[in-house]
Motif scaffolding. Structure first.
Motif, PDB file in Angstrom:
ATOM      1  N   SER A 260       1.280  -1.158   0.134  1.00  0.00           N
ATOM      2  CA  SER A 260       0.353  -0.118  -0.455  1.00  0.00           C
ATOM      3  C   SER A 260       0.394   1.076   0.359  1.00  0.00           C
ATOM      4  O   SER A 260       1.683   1.183   0.760  1.00  0.00           O
ATOM      5  CB  SER A 260      -1.283  -0.273   1.149  1.00  0.00           C
ATOM      6  N   ASP A 261       0.678   2.062  -0.843  1.00  0.00           N
ATOM      7  CA  ASP A 261       1.200   3.617  -0.629  1.00  0.00           C
ATOM      8  C   ASP A 261       1.175   3.991   0.490  1.00  0.00           C
ATOM      9  O   ASP A 261       2.161   4.857   0.608  1.00  0.00           O
ATOM     10  CB  ASP A 261       1.127   4.513  -2.149  1.00  0.00           C
ATOM     11  N   ASP A 262      -0.254   4.684   0.436  1.00  0.00           N
ATOM     12  CA  ASP A 262      -0.460   4.713   1.601  1.00  0.00           C
ATOM     13  C   ASP A 262       0.019   4.773   3.119  1.00  0.00           C
ATOM     14  O   ASP A 262       1.113   5.380   4.013  1.00  0.00           O
ATOM     15  CB  ASP A 262      -1.893   4.402   2.149  1.00  0.00           C
ATOM     16  N   VAL A 263       0.578   3.174   3.345  1.00  0.00           N
ATOM     17  CA  VAL A 263       1.075   2.141   4.288  1.00  0.00           C
ATOM     18  C   VAL A 263       2.891   2.859   3.703  1.00  0.00           C
ATOM     19  O   VAL A 263       3.417   3.495   5.569  1.00  0.00           O
ATOM     20  CB  VAL A 263       1.458   1.761   4.487  1.00  0.00           C
ATOM     21  N   LEU A 264       3.623   2.798   3.538  1.00  0.00           N
ATOM     22  CA  LEU A 264       4.580   3.194   2.414  1.00  0.00           C
ATOM     23  C   LEU A 264       4.806   4.721   3.250  1.00  0.00           C
ATOM     24  O   LEU A 264       6.497   4.693   3.545  1.00  0.00           O
ATOM     25  CB  LEU A 264       4.866   2.901   1.077  1.00  0.00           C
ATOM     26  N   ARG A 265       3.799   5.459   2.546  1.00  0.00           N
ATOM     27  CA  ARG A 265       4.607   7.009   3.197  1.00  0.00           C
ATOM     28  C   ARG A 265       4.310   7.425   4.983  1.00  0.00           C
ATOM     29  O   ARG A 265       4.466   7.958   5.507  1.00  0.00           O
ATOM     30  CB  ARG A 265       3.081   7.766   2.581  1.00  0.00           C
ATOM     31  N   THR A 272       7.474   4.030  -4.031  1.00  0.00           N
ATOM     32  CA  THR A 272       6.478   3.187  -3.889  1.00  0.00           C
ATOM     33  C   THR A 272       5.939   1.869  -4.731  1.00  0.00           C
ATOM     34  O   THR A 272       6.940   1.933  -5.039  1.00  0.00           O
ATOM     35  CB  THR A 272       5.616   4.212  -5.475  1.00  0.00           C
ATOM     36  N   VAL A 273       5.114   1.227  -4.392  1.00  0.00           N
ATOM     37  CA  VAL A 273       4.913   0.163  -4.683  1.00  0.00           C
ATOM     38  C   VAL A 273       4.872  -0.459  -6.259  1.00  0.00           C
ATOM     39  O   VAL A 273       5.885  -0.959  -6.585  1.00  0.00           O
ATOM     40  CB  VAL A 273       3.095  -0.344  -4.719  1.00  0.00           C
ATOM     41  N   SER A 274       4.995   0.823  -7.141  1.00  0.00           N
ATOM     42  CA  SER A 274       5.351   0.326  -8.678  1.00  0.00           C
ATOM     43  C   SER A 274       7.213   0.545  -8.631  1.00  0.00           C
ATOM     44  O   SER A 274       7.539   0.226  -9.177  1.00  0.00           O
ATOM     45  CB  SER A 274       5.035   1.725  -9.984  1.00  0.00           C
ATOM     46  N   ASP A 275       7.294   2.012  -7.621  1.00  0.00           N
ATOM     47  CA  ASP A 275       8.835   1.215  -8.254  1.00  0.00           C
ATOM     48  C   ASP A 275       9.431  -0.084  -7.447  1.00  0.00           C
ATOM     49  O   ASP A 275      10.547  -0.087  -8.162  1.00  0.00           O
ATOM     50  CB  ASP A 275       9.898   2.567  -6.533  1.00  0.00           C
ATOM     51  N   PHE A 276       8.826  -0.413  -6.573  1.00  0.00           N
ATOM     52  CA  PHE A 276       9.393  -1.955  -6.094  1.00  0.00           C
ATOM     53  C   PHE A 276       9.368  -3.086  -7.649  1.00  0.00           C
ATOM     54  O   PHE A 276       9.894  -3.387  -7.849  1.00  0.00           O
ATOM     55  CB  PHE A 276       8.482  -2.688  -4.907  1.00  0.00           C
ATOM     56  N   TYR A 277       8.180  -2.733  -8.017  1.00  0.00           N
ATOM     57  CA  TYR A 277       7.272  -3.732  -8.680  1.00  0.00           C
ATOM     58  C   TYR A 277       8.456  -3.196 -10.017  1.00  0.00           C
ATOM     59  O   TYR A 277       9.536  -3.575 -11.225  1.00  0.00           O
ATOM     60  CB  TYR A 277       5.957  -3.842  -9.634  1.00  0.00           C
ATOM     61  N   GLU A 278       8.936  -1.604 -10.416  1.00  0.00           N
ATOM     62  CA  GLU A 278       9.987  -1.633 -11.081  1.00  0.00           C
ATOM     63  C   GLU A 278      11.322  -2.281 -11.161  1.00  0.00           C
ATOM     64  O   GLU A 278      11.852  -3.390 -12.546  1.00  0.00           O
ATOM     65  CB  GLU A 278       9.552  -0.469 -11.623  1.00  0.00           C
ATOM     66  N   GLU A 305      -8.159  -2.871   5.683  1.00  0.00           N
ATOM     67  CA  GLU A 305      -7.827  -3.907   5.412  1.00  0.00           C
ATOM     68  C   GLU A 305      -7.249  -3.839   3.846  1.00  0.00           C
ATOM     69  O   GLU A 305      -7.346  -5.029   3.141  1.00  0.00           O
ATOM     70  CB  GLU A 305     -10.081  -4.376   5.468  1.00  0.00           C
ATOM     71  N   LYS A 306      -7.689  -2.702   3.206  1.00  0.00           N
ATOM     72  CA  LYS A 306      -7.853  -2.215   2.010  1.00  0.00           C
ATOM     73  C   LYS A 306      -5.657  -2.579   1.730  1.00  0.00           C
ATOM     74  O   LYS A 306      -5.689  -2.899   1.005  1.00  0.00           O
ATOM     75  CB  LYS A 306      -8.104  -0.564   1.793  1.00  0.00           C
ATOM     76  N   ASP A 307      -5.681  -2.010   2.679  1.00  0.00           N
ATOM     77  CA  ASP A 307      -3.891  -1.958   3.031  1.00  0.00           C
ATOM     78  C   ASP A 307      -2.598  -3.155   2.694  1.00  0.00           C
ATOM     79  O   ASP A 307      -2.742  -3.785   2.092  1.00  0.00           O
ATOM     80  CB  ASP A 307      -3.571  -0.985   3.948  1.00  0.00           C
ATOM     81  N   PHE A 308      -4.495  -4.078   3.932  1.00  0.00           N
ATOM     82  CA  PHE A 308      -3.349  -5.607   3.810  1.00  0.00           C
ATOM     83  C   PHE A 308      -3.917  -6.556   2.394  1.00  0.00           C
ATOM     84  O   PHE A 308      -3.340  -6.971   2.044  1.00  0.00           O
ATOM     85  CB  PHE A 308      -4.221  -6.520   4.476  1.00  0.00           C
ATOM     86  N   ASP A 309      -5.276  -5.983   1.788  1.00  0.00           N
ATOM     87  CA  ASP A 309      -5.424  -6.877   0.761  1.00  0.00           C
ATOM     88  C   ASP A 309      -4.659  -6.042   0.027  1.00  0.00           C
ATOM     89  O   ASP A 309      -3.877  -6.880  -1.313  1.00  0.00           O
ATOM     90  CB  ASP A 309      -6.823  -6.376  -0.582  1.00  0.00           C
ATOM     91  N   ALA A 310      -3.242  -5.342  -0.503  1.00  0.00           N
ATOM     92  CA  ALA A 310      -2.555  -4.812  -1.412  1.00  0.00           C
ATOM     93  C   ALA A 310      -2.051  -5.657  -1.239  1.00  0.00           C
ATOM     94  O   ALA A 310      -1.019  -5.883  -2.252  1.00  0.00           O
ATOM     95  CB  ALA A 310      -2.691  -3.555  -1.317  1.00  0.00           C
ATOM     96  N   SER A 311      -1.063  -5.749  -0.149  1.00  0.00           N
ATOM     97  CA  SER A 311      -0.055  -6.002   0.672  1.00  0.00           C
ATOM     98  C   SER A 311      -0.064  -7.674   0.234  1.00  0.00           C
ATOM     99  O   SER A 311       0.702  -8.323  -1.055  1.00  0.00           O
ATOM    100  CB  SER A 311       0.242  -6.763   1.874  1.00  0.00           C
ATOM    101  N   VAL A 312      -1.344  -8.393  -0.158  1.00  0.00           N
ATOM    102  CA  VAL A 312      -1.353  -9.768  -0.257  1.00  0.00           C
ATOM    103  C   VAL A 312      -1.498  -9.500  -1.717  1.00  0.00           C
ATOM    104  O   VAL A 312      -0.693 -10.533  -2.884  1.00  0.00           O
ATOM    105  CB  VAL A 312      -3.051 -10.288  -0.033  1.00  0.00           C
ATOM    106  N   LYS A 313      -1.653  -8.289  -2.974  1.00  0.00           N
ATOM    107  CA  LYS A 313      -1.959  -8.850  -3.823  1.00  0.00           C
ATOM    108  C   LYS A 313      -0.843  -9.056  -4.741  1.00  0.00           C
ATOM    109  O   LYS A 313      -0.247  -8.883  -5.024  1.00  0.00           O
ATOM    110  CB  LYS A 313      -3.094  -7.742  -4.765  1.00  0.00           C
ATOM    111  N   LEU A 314       0.335  -7.473  -3.885  1.00  0.00           N
ATOM    112  CA  LEU A 314       2.014  -7.095  -4.377  1.00  0.00           C
ATOM    113  C   LEU A 314       2.192  -8.529  -4.153  1.00  0.00           C
ATOM    114  O   LEU A 314       3.054  -9.078  -4.585  1.00  0.00           O
ATOM    115  CB  LEU A 314       2.361  -6.379  -3.218  1.00  0.00           C
ATOM    116  N   VAL A 315       1.985  -9.407  -3.317  1.00  0.00           N
ATOM    117  CA  VAL A 315       3.174 -10.635  -2.787  1.00  0.00           C
ATOM    118  C   VAL A 315       2.471 -12.170  -4.039  1.00  0.00           C
ATOM    119  O   VAL A 315       3.235 -12.877  -4.681  1.00  0.00           O
ATOM    120  CB  VAL A 315       2.264 -11.259  -1.440  1.00  0.00           C
ATOM    121  N   MET A 316       1.227 -11.680  -4.912  1.00  0.00           N
ATOM    122  CA  MET A 316       0.731 -12.978  -5.607  1.00  0.00           C
ATOM    123  C   MET A 316       0.727 -12.791  -6.085  1.00  0.00           C
ATOM    124  O   MET A 316       0.849 -13.271  -7.971  1.00  0.00           O
ATOM    125  CB  MET A 316      -1.045 -12.767  -5.617  1.00  0.00           C
TER     126      MET A 316
END
Length: 433
Positions: A260-265, A272-278, A305-316
């Motif tokens: 989650s970008d919000d949590v990373l901030r 950001t999450v996109s930086d990690f993906y890149e 919950e939305k932030d946690f789901d974002a972490s799950v999405k990143l891992v998957m």
């Protein structure tokens, strides 16, 4: 000769700090004891990265204090929480992680009944200091101490301070000496390897290239943990290219911490999450079989919950080979410790969900290696005497057999079975070296 017992916890940098202190003590005439009861003085090198670890340190300091012999507490707890140590054992001496070159002075004073607090950062550079190599195959090289970030949850910054990179020539000198001694595996470690050199006009890619260019021999380099912040500032492409050298394990430890970008901030991570993906995409395009390790903190106080789901999405989406999952614990002195924590039941449930997902992904990734055959370096003897090897992608391969003479040898193995976090292999042939 005085005898000292040394006990170490935590990261590879902490392990090397302990090896350095042992080396300095041996040079000064001390002998290493195998137990605190056989020693004249004990030293515990502490870690406090998580609350359960801190509790373990407190328990162990109490145990060592009951023996009735001088005690030295070194490492992150000594620097970040000296009052905690003082409440347990007011007579215990203290050594900070950047003061370990003073260990002989502290030990000598302890034997005379003098308590010493050595917490000021030293000017000494750790590469090249005398040290004991606990594993004859692996050389641990600290390339820097401290970091450039100020993450809201991290107590290690309080202990190790701001970034201080060690000179490249000292690092190369230590590696060259280790290779000449027969070491086959080099760990480059620090609090944040991707920040290396940014304070002295160089960078990690230049360091790696210079090591591979100037140091001959059969050795493999494992690069320790990095974060996307420094890679996105022009270092990424250079580092991907440096990884192409035959001396580099194709292993990337890149911490995400959250999807989650919000949590990373809120964590003050700076990317950001996109930086990690890149970063992951760039490494995988150049090195398709790369082994990826990452870190995820579950239950940061502002994570919903939305932030946690974002972490799950990143891992998957990313499908890392290994994930260090940490439940959030408020660490004293950090900004996040002032936030209202999530209920333990929420942390436990989220940790359980993510752990199971990561385990399934790890098994899927491991199963792809069944039938692979190739050279591996036997770099470790397991708890039960089994041989543990690594291939060029730093995949751990357990080999049934207890021939300790193979430690440090290159052998050809076939992977015959997969587990979530290791492979099972059979030796097909061994090299003569």
């Amino acid at each position: 000769m005085p005898r000292i017992y040394v006990e170490s916890y935590g990261c590879s940098a902490n392990l090397q700090d302990s090896q350095i202190m042992m080396g300095l003590l041996l040079r000064a005439g001390y002998e290493l004891a195998s137990s605190p009861n056989d020693a004249d003085v004990s030293l515990i090198n502490t870690c406090i990265v998580k609350t359960p670890t801190e509790h373990r340190m407190i328990h162990r300091i109490r145990q060592l204090s009951t023996i009735g012999k001088p005690l030295i507490v070194a490492g992150c707890m000594a620097k970040a929480e000296p009052d905690v140590v003082g409440k347990i054992n007011p007579q215990a001496s203290l050594i900070g992680p950047n003061s370990i070159d003073r260990v002989v002075e502290v030990a000598n004073n302890a034997l005379r009944g003098i308590r010493t607090s050595m917490l000021e950062d030293s000017l000494a550079e750790k590469p090249g200091l005398p040290h004991v190599r606990l594993n004859p195959v692996i050389e641990i090289v600290e390339i820097s101490t401290g970091c450039l970030l100020n993450c809201s949850f991290c107590q290690t910054k309080l202990a190790r301070g701001n970034l201080r990179s060690y000179r490249p020539e000292l690092i190369r000198r230590q590696i060259e000496a280790a290779v000449n001694d027969g070491c086959r595996e080099i760990w480059l470690t620090s609090q944040d390897n991707s920040a290396y050199g940014l304070d002295i006009g160089t960078n990690l890619a230049e360091l790696l290239s210079s090591i591979c260019r100037y140091i001959n021999g059969e050795y493999l380099i494992r690069v320790g943990m990095m974060n996307p912040l420094h890679l996105k500032k022009g270092l990424l492409n250079k580092l991907v290219k440096a990884y192409g050298d035959q001396h580099l394990f194709k292993f990337l430890h890149l911490c995400a911490q959250s999807g989650s970008d919000d949590v990373l901030r809120d964590m003050r991570r700076g990317y950001t999450v996109s930086d990690f993906y890149e970063c992951v995409k760039a490494f995988r395009e150049a090195h398709p079989d790369l082994t990826l390790m990452t870190d995820i903190i579950v239950g940061y106080p502002t994570e919903d919950e939305k932030d946690f789901d974002a972490s799950v999405k990143l891992v998957m989406n990313v499908k890392p080979d290994f994930v260090n999952i940490s439940r959030f614990y408020p660490r004293p002195g950090t900004a996040a410790a002032r936030l209202k924590p999530l209920p333990p039941s929420v942390l436990n449930e989220r940790s359980k969900i993510l752990t199971e997902i990561c385990r399934k992904i790890a098994l899927e990734k491991s199963e792809r290696w069944i039938g692979w055959e190739g050279p591996v370096l036997i770099d470790e003897i397991g708890e039960h005497g089994e041989l543990i090897a690594r291939n060029i992608h730093y995949r751990p391969i357990v080999i049934n057999g207890q021939d300790r003479s193979l430690l440090g040898r290159i052998v050809n193995v076939e992977v015959v079975e997969a587990r979530p976090y290791c492979l099972i292999g059979k030796i097909r042939s061994a090299s003569s070296n």
